[in-house]
Design a protein around this motif. Structure first.
Motif, short mmCIF file in Angstrom:
data_model
loop_
_atom_site.label_atom_id
_atom_site.label_comp_id
_atom_site.label_asym_id
_atom_site.label_seq_id
_atom_site.Cartn_x
_atom_site.Cartn_y
_atom_site.Cartn_z
N SER A 1 -11.72 -11.82 -10.25
CA SER A 1 -10.48 -12.33 -9.88
C SER A 1 -9.53 -13.13 -10.70
CB SER A 1 -10.53 -13.33 -8.62
OG SER A 1 -11.28 -14.35 -8.98
N ALA B 1 -5.95 -11.82 -6.81
CA ALA B 1 -6.98 -10.72 -6.48
C ALA B 1 -7.41 -10.06 -7.43
CB ALA B 1 -6.56 -9.82 -5.20
N PRO B 2 -8.95 -9.28 -7.54
CA PRO B 2 -9.14 -8.58 -8.65
C PRO B 2 -8.24 -7.31 -8.80
CG PRO B 2 -11.08 -9.40 -7.29
CD PRO B 2 -9.82 -9.90 -6.55
N SER B 3 -7.88 -6.87 -7.66
CA SER B 3 -6.85 -5.64 -7.99
C SER B 3 -5.66 -6.11 -8.66
CB SER B 3 -6.44 -4.89 -6.44
OG SER B 3 -5.89 -6.01 -5.67
N THR B 4 -5.13 -7.30 -8.52
CA THR B 4 -3.89 -7.71 -9.17
C THR B 4 -4.43 -8.00 -10.87
OG1 THR B 4 -3.10 -8.94 -7.10
CG2 THR B 4 -2.36 -9.62 -9.33
N ARG C 1 0.76 -1.17 -0.02
CA ARG C 1 0.12 -0.01 0.06
C ARG C 1 0.64 1.36 0.02
NH1 ARG C 1 -2.86 -3.44 3.10
NH2 ARG C 1 -2.13 -3.06 4.96
N LYS D 1 -6.39 -6.28 -12.59
CA LYS D 1 -6.58 -4.85 -12.75
C LYS D 1 -5.28 -4.40 -13.21
CE LYS D 1 -11.14 -3.65 -10.98
NZ LYS D 1 -12.01 -2.84 -9.82
N ALA D 2 -4.37 -4.79 -12.48
CA ALA D 2 -2.81 -4.03 -12.67
C ALA D 2 -2.36 -4.89 -13.87
CB ALA D 2 -2.32 -4.64 -11.19
N GLN E 1 2.20 1.61 -3.66
CA GLN E 1 1.06 2.06 -4.51
C GLN E 1 0.60 3.51 -4.12
OE1 GLN E 1 -1.69 -0.95 -3.31
NE2 GLN E 1 -1.61 -2.06 -5.29
N GLN F 1 2.36 -7.26 -7.15
CA GLN F 1 1.09 -7.93 -6.82
C GLN F 1 0.97 -9.27 -7.22
OE1 GLN F 1 -0.96 -3.77 -8.32
NE2 GLN F 1 -2.35 -5.07 -7.21
N ASP G 1 0.41 -12.22 -4.63
CA ASP G 1 -0.33 -13.28 -4.50
C ASP G 1 -0.12 -14.83 -4.91
OD1 ASP G 1 -2.05 -11.16 -4.30
OD2 ASP G 1 -3.19 -11.23 -6.02
N ARG H 1 -3.69 -3.39 -17.07
CA ARG H 1 -3.14 -2.13 -17.28
C ARG H 1 -1.76 -2.06 -18.14
NH1 ARG H 1 -2.81 1.48 -11.88
NH2 ARG H 1 -2.59 3.23 -13.38
#
Length: 327
Positions: free
Chosen positions: A195, A217-220, A142, A222-223, A145, A168, A172, A226
């Motif tokens: 996810s 994870a969903p945030s991973t 965090r 998304k990363a 980021q 990330q 994970d 990108r």
């Protein structure tokens, strides 16, 4: 003629001595050569070269080696400040070279075993325990980021976006740096809830390539989206970095985010193990998540978190609750 194949194929025996056609014997040797990873073979070459140079200076044969000569070399490595793990790899290199040459292993003797044990005890008394890199925890992530990709700011440079995705994904998947370096886009699949699933095709503890599937994870996910080029092919590398360079990038991004020194390509793996332990994961669950076959390292990485959930810690937590409810 017996059909039993020895555990360690003596590579110096010519085909005629065992009555095999040359092409069959070459196939045997090729399979034997593939039994070790590239990194292991490179490490063995390094230590065997060092051992050979030392033996030449001492005027003793490097192969077949005498156990006393090997023991003396190990003590010399200790005097040079080498770690116990380094000495164990050096010992394994000599052992492997002798077995493959059909020679008796000089490192399996009682003398060499006791010398290594003594050196290990001496290092512990002097406080020279095996070095451990810092774990890159969820809190560290965090902070990284917030430094490089704060809300509302313009998108970071593509290299920074890649590094953020790298951290990330490695957390994970509890990935080793070689596993991360070998990832291709086909190994990553997005599922309906946002996810992802990450397939690890080969790893240090999976020489047969049985593979493992890890949660992202969903945030991973998304990363990763990108940084994925529109023209990315399934067989293309995700990060396009070698293992050593990948490690350097993690070290750099941690330092620039203000976390300080001590981070490396192993930090994400350690940090996630520490986070899992802090949230109650058992040692068996850690071994499964990190694909460890031995409990020693995950137990070492998470000993602080284990202390926080130990019987003594639970005793004081319960005592504190009782005191609060007393009038």
């Amino acid at each position: 003629m017996s059909s039993t194949v020895p555990d360690h194929v003596p590579t110096n025996i010519p085909p005629s001595d065992i009555r095999l056609p040359a092409e069959d014997w070459e196939r045997v040797l090729d399979a034997a050569r593939k039994s070790r990873s590239h990194n292991t073979k490179a490490a063995y070459r390094t230590y065997l070269s060092a051992w050979t140079r030392h033996a030449e200076k001492r005027g003793v044969p490097a192969q077949p080696a005498h156990p006393a000569a090997v023991a003396e070399w190990l003590t010399r490595l200790a005097d040079e400040g080498k770690s116990i793990s380094t000495m164990q790899v050096a010992r394994a290199a000599i052992a492997a070279a002798h077995r493959e040459a059909g020679l008796e292993d000089p490192t399996s003797t009682e003398l060499v075993r006791r010398v290594l044990s003594g050196l290990s005890r001496e290092a512990a008394r002097q406080g020279r325990r095996p070095s451990q890199v810092k774990g890159l925890t969820g809190g560290d992530l965090r902070q990284i980021q917030a430094h490089f990709d704060p809300p509302g700011a313009a998108p970071p440079h593509p290299i920074v976006l890649r590094d953020l995705a790298l951290v990330q994904v490695m957390r994970d998947g509890l990935l080793r740096r070689g596993e991360a370096a070998n990832l291709i886009w086909r190994d990553i699949v997005r599922v309906e809830d946002g996810s992802g699933r990450l397939t690890i095709r080969h790893s240090k503890t999976d020489p047969d390539g049985k593979g493992a599937v890890m949660y992202l994870a969903p945030s991973t996910v998304k990363a990763l989206e990108r940084i994925r080029p529109a023209s990315a092919q399934p067989h293309e590398k995700v990060f396009g970095l070698s293992g050593p360079y990948l490690s350097m990038r993690i070290k750099t991004i941690a330092e620039r985010a203000g976390l300080g020194p001590g981070y490396s390509g192993h930090s994400c793996r350690i940090g996630m193990a520490q986070d899992l332990a802090a949230h109650g994961a058992s040692l068996a669950q850690l071994m499964t998540a990190g694909r460890w076959t031995n409990p020693t390292m995950p137990a070492l990485y998470t000993r602080n978190q284990a202390a926080a959930t130990s019987a003594v810690a639970q005793y004081y937590q319960q005592l504190s609750l009782l005191n609060r409810h007393q009038p």
